[in-house]
Design an enzyme around this catalytic site. Structure first.
Site, short mmCIF file in Angstrom:
data_model
loop_
_atom_site.label_atom_id
_atom_site.label_comp_id
_atom_site.label_asym_id
_atom_site.label_seq_id
_atom_site.Cartn_x
_atom_site.Cartn_y
_atom_site.Cartn_z
N TYR A 66 17.95 15.37 17.19
CA TYR A 66 18.72 16.71 17.43
C TYR A 66 17.52 16.92 18.98
CZ TYR A 66 17.98 21.60 17.64
OH TYR A 66 18.56 23.23 18.02
N SER A 92 15.64 24.40 22.54
CA SER A 92 14.96 25.05 21.50
C SER A 92 13.60 24.39 21.36
CB SER A 92 15.71 23.96 20.06
OG SER A 92 14.77 24.63 19.05
#
Length: 248
Positions: free
Chosen positions: A159, A146
């Site tokens: 995350y 990501s």
């Protein structure tokens, strides 16, 4: 079979988290390119529909139930593919979750879930395919990280930590061998279900709003995966960042 892929360069591609988002888009893109895709996820009803659709279009696909947090499940997934096809050319580690919330909210169970799916799941995938790839001196592991592996944002600390870890282990694995290629793809805002489950409502609502406004289709990252695996064996595309032009 797509004219760009011949029988000699057609790949056996395993994709985790293939029931939605970038995993599903990657399955569609690679199958359409002429590769054989082996799809894994927990939601086998979705996988069955996707495989039926791909086969109806003349593409080559199959599916197996998979829980990436369970190493035995990952082993069954990969060993089954090896038994049927005698090789695994590519593993796309896509499965992931993103329940965002401030750390002060103490969503400890969701912290554990992100570690189990986003990081441990990737490690399970690597452990399952690496021995056979090293034995053949050929293979390609693609880890979906990501843009959260490149920066840390409030309410996304855990995350981001899992995605930073995926990026780090990808680079470490790349450096450890000269036979297996390793690519990490870092998508930015992407239209998917990631923000639909768990987390703090106000944070997830903000992510969904931003995604609706500027989010890329999942096919953008799927095409990045396709580009990386299409390169000659001597070329390792080690990292690709795919983000909306409007994302800061």
């Amino acid at each position: 079979m797509n004219a760009s892929v011949t029988r000699t360069n057609r790949k056996i591609v395993l994709i985790t988290g293939a029931s939605s988002g970038i995993g599903e888009a990657t399955a569609r893109h690679l199958a359409a390119a002429g590769h054989h895709v082996v799809l894994g996820a927990r939601r086998t009803d979705r996988l069955a529909l996707l495989v039926n659709e791909l086969e109806a279009a003349g593409y080559s696909a199959e599916y197996t139930e998979l829980d990436v947090t369970d190493r035995a499940s990952m082993t069954r997934f990969t060993e089954g593919a090896l038994a049927r096809h005698e090789r695994i050319d590519v593993l796309v580690n896509h499965a992931g979750v993103m329940p965002l919330a401030p750390m002060s909210a103490l969503h400890v169970a969701e912290w554990d879930q992100m570690i189990d799916v986003n990081l441990r799941g990737v490690l399970h995938g690597i452990a399952a395919v690496l021995p056979s790839m090293l034995e053949r001196a050929s293979g390609h592991i693609v880890n979906i990280a990501s843009t959260s592996a490149l920066r840390v944002d409030p309410s996304a600390a855990v995350y981001c930590a899992t995605k930073y870890a995926v990026r780090a282990l990808s680079e470490g694995l790349r450096q450890e061998n000269s036979d297996v290629r390793v690519t990490v793809v870092c998508p930015g805002f992407t239209q998917s279900e990631l923000a639909d489950h768990g987390g703090a409502a106000e944070v997830q609502d903000a992510v969904r709003a931003a995604t609706q406004q500027i989010g890329l289709p999942a096919s953008a990252s799927a095409e990045a995966v396709g580009y990386a695996i299409a390169q000659p064996a001597s070329v390792d595309v080690s990292e690709i960042v795919v983000r909306p032009t409007a994302q800061n």
